[in-house]
Design a protein around this motif. Structure first.
Motif, PDB file in Angstrom:
ATOM      1  N   ASN A  76       3.922   6.023   5.939  1.00  0.00           N
ATOM      2  CA  ASN A  76       3.113   5.461   7.019  1.00  0.00           C
ATOM      3  C   ASN A  76       2.893   6.477   8.141  1.00  0.00           C
ATOM      4  OD1 ASN A  76       1.820   3.036   8.155  1.00  0.00           O
ATOM      5  ND2 ASN A  76       3.398   3.237   9.747  1.00  0.00           N
ATOM      6  N   SER A  78      -0.610   2.106  14.728  1.00  0.00           N
ATOM      7  CA  SER A  78      -0.897   3.555  14.767  1.00  0.00           C
ATOM      8  C   SER A  78      -0.333   4.196  16.038  1.00  0.00           C
ATOM      9  CB  SER A  78      -2.399   3.839  14.659  1.00  0.00           C
ATOM     10  OG  SER A  78      -2.892   3.364  13.431  1.00  0.00           O
ATOM     11  N   TYR A 122       3.158   5.310  16.834  1.00  0.00           N
ATOM     12  CA  TYR A 122       4.517   5.421  16.324  1.00  0.00           C
ATOM     13  C   TYR A 122       5.463   6.090  17.311  1.00  0.00           C
ATOM     14  CZ  TYR A 122       1.809   4.140  12.288  1.00  0.00           C
ATOM     15  OH  TYR A 122       0.946   3.502  11.453  1.00  0.00           O
ATOM     16  N   ASN A 170      -1.380  -2.809  12.127  1.00  0.00           N
ATOM     17  CA  ASN A 170      -1.195  -1.363  12.179  1.00  0.00           C
ATOM     18  C   ASN A 170      -1.392  -0.866  13.598  1.00  0.00           C
ATOM     19  OD1 ASN A 170      -1.066   1.349  11.768  1.00  0.00           O
ATOM     20  ND2 ASN A 170      -2.385   1.364   9.959  1.00  0.00           N
TER      21      ASN A 170
HETATM   22  C1  NAG Z   1      -2.070   2.775   9.769  1.00  0.00           C
HETATM   23  O1  NAG Z   1      -3.074   3.658  10.210  1.00  0.00           O
HETATM   24  C2  NAG Z   1      -2.799   5.025   9.948  1.00  0.00           C
HETATM   25  C3  NAG Z   1      -3.882   5.852  10.574  1.00  0.00           C
HETATM   26  O2  NAG Z   1      -5.158   5.349  10.264  1.00  0.00           O
HETATM   27  C4  NAG Z   1      -2.688   5.221   8.443  1.00  0.00           C
HETATM   28  O3  NAG Z   1      -2.331   6.564   8.178  1.00  0.00           O
HETATM   29  C5  NAG Z   1      -1.595   4.320   7.900  1.00  0.00           C
HETATM   30  O4  NAG Z   1      -1.519   4.415   6.501  1.00  0.00           O
HETATM   31  C6  NAG Z   1      -1.863   2.867   8.279  1.00  0.00           C
HETATM   32  N1  NAG Z   1      -0.748   2.054   7.868  1.00  0.00           N
HETATM   33  C7  NAG Z   1      -0.890   0.851   7.288  1.00  0.00           C
HETATM   34  C8  NAG Z   1       0.359   0.114   6.984  1.00  0.00           C
HETATM   35  O5  NAG Z   1      -1.974   0.362   7.052  1.00  0.00           O
END
Ligand code: NAG
Ligand code: NAG
Ligand code: NAG
Ligand code: NAG
Ligand code: NAG
Length: 340
Positions: free
Chosen positions: A200, A226, A228, A224
């Motif tokens: 992630n 984004s 973190y 999400n």
């Molecule tokens: C959340 O967003 C990020 C950036 O767009 C991406 O890399 C990541 O895989 C996403 N995570 C989920 C759980 O969707």
């Protein structure tokens, strides 16, 4: 004489009526029970209410069994730990395990990884990551079997503090909602959760993604953020069945361990160095955040996710270096930790 007989007949009748009514739960649930005052005090102490007199009577019966278990433990000599009434005193052990451990039996992983602490030769005789500032306050999973999320998060919080200097409380809810390799409130594995965080690209702070499954008992929709607050680069397993290798890892960072939490002694543990009884059926997940020695008894310092009313303000000290190489309650069978 006649008067006196008449009088005792009335007394007898009223006693009879009292006994009849006292035995009828609808009117006075367990009113004749000598443990009722203790139960009602406990209800008050733990803010517990029941929807009906029938339910209260049922819970009184469970409370009595637990009370008697605790009293019988008090009579045992040579125990290095104590048990006592806590928030779980109205639950049978089966109900307790169902609610607070993992419902889903999960096999140990067969995966193998390098063990970066294999060649560590010198470790301190005791260490406590709490006093070193790498452990967040005790959390509470409540009625969601997501101990696995707390199990993963506590170790990530630890390594993040060690590597960056910042202790940040991280989001279990994000794992419960988003990590589809685990089963939300029905169980999961820390290493899957570590892998999810790696893929992630990080994990969100607790304050930005707070825990809600404790009251709902189910996972929510993955959101999400984004945004973190911490990252890890991977994870490793400690050598299986080796308390000495576990100590090498714990000397360097908090470690996620799987244990068997079955048994009323674990349910009502209230302090000291726990020495069983327990099995090796790995149904719960906790964190080793240190180790030490007290009066010749070696122990692991273990962080749990059952709130602060359980154990030593939410922690348990578990006997270390026992004769069985699985460790007490299987704690050395499959420890793992994140890398950063
Ligand atoms: C959340 O967003 C990020 C950036 O767009 C991406 O890399 C990541 O895989 C996403 N995570 C989920 C759980 O969707
Ligand atoms: C007791 O329970 C009530 C109702 O659920 C709640 O509003 C209150 O905050 C609780 N008090 C404590 C001390 O937990
Ligand atoms: C504990 O020991 C006391 C004193 O010997 C005895 O009266 C009591 O019945 C025992 N309680 C239990 C639950 O074994
Ligand atoms: C591990 O290997 C054993 C034997 O090959 C197998 O039965 C078990 O399902 C495997 N466990 C996992 C989690 O893959
Ligand atoms: C441990 O030492 C051996 C022998 O020097 C070496 O081959 C190995 O890579 C070392 N392991 C680690 C994790 O440093």
């Amino acid at each position: 004489m006649a008067f006196s007989n008449h009088c005792s007949t009335i007394q007898l009748l009223s006693v009879l009526i009292f006994v009849l009514f006292a035995g009828t739960p609808i009117f006075t649930a367990g009113a004749d029970d000598p443990l009722l005052p203790a139960f009602e005090k406990w209800m008050k102490d733990y803010n517990r209410t029941y929807d009906s007199p029938t339910e209260k009577l049922q819970r009184l019966q469970v409370f009595k069994d637990n009370f008697q278990f605790i009293e019988s433990m008090k009579n045992q000599t040579g125990l290095t730990y104590t048990v006592g009434l806590n928030d779980f005193a109205d639950l049978t052990n089966q109900e307790f395990l169902q609610r607070y451990t993992m419902n889903r039996p999960l096999e140990p992983s067969n995966e193998s990884t390098p063990f970066m602490y294999a060649n560590v030769t010198s470790i301190p005789s005791s260490i406590d990551w709490r006093t070193l500032g790498a452990v967040t306050p005790i959390k509470s999973q409540d009625s969601c079997g997501a101990c696995w999320a707390f199990w993963a998060v506590a170790s990530i919080e630890g390594i993040n503090k060690i590597k960056t200097g910042n202790l940040i409380s991280l989001s279990e809810q994000e794992l419960v909602d988003c990590d589809t390799t685990c089963y939300g409130c029905n169980g999961g594995l820390a290493y899957n959760a570590f892998q999810w965080v790696v893929q992630n690209g990080g994990i969100t702070a607790e304050e930005d993604y707070p825990y809600t499954s404790g009251t709902t008992g189910t996972g929510g929709t993955c959101s999400n953020t984004s945004n973190y607050a911490a990252t890890i680069s991977g994870y490793q397993y400690v050598t299986a069945y080796s308390e000495s290798d576990l100590a090498k890892a714990v000397a360097n960072q908090p470690v996620s361990i799987r244990i068997d939490a079955s048994g009323s002694a674990f349910q009502f543990y209230s302090g000291g160095i726990f020495s069983g009884p327990c099995e090796r059926n790995l149904n719960h997940a906790v964190n080793a955040v240190g180790y030490g020695i007290c009066g010749g008894n070696k122990y692991w310092i273990v962080k749990n996710s059952w709130g602060t009313s359980w154990g030593e303000s939410g922690y348990i000290r578990m006997k270390k270096d026992i004769c069985n190489n699985a460790g007490l309650c299987g704690l050395a069978i499959q420890p793992s930790y994140p890398t950063k």
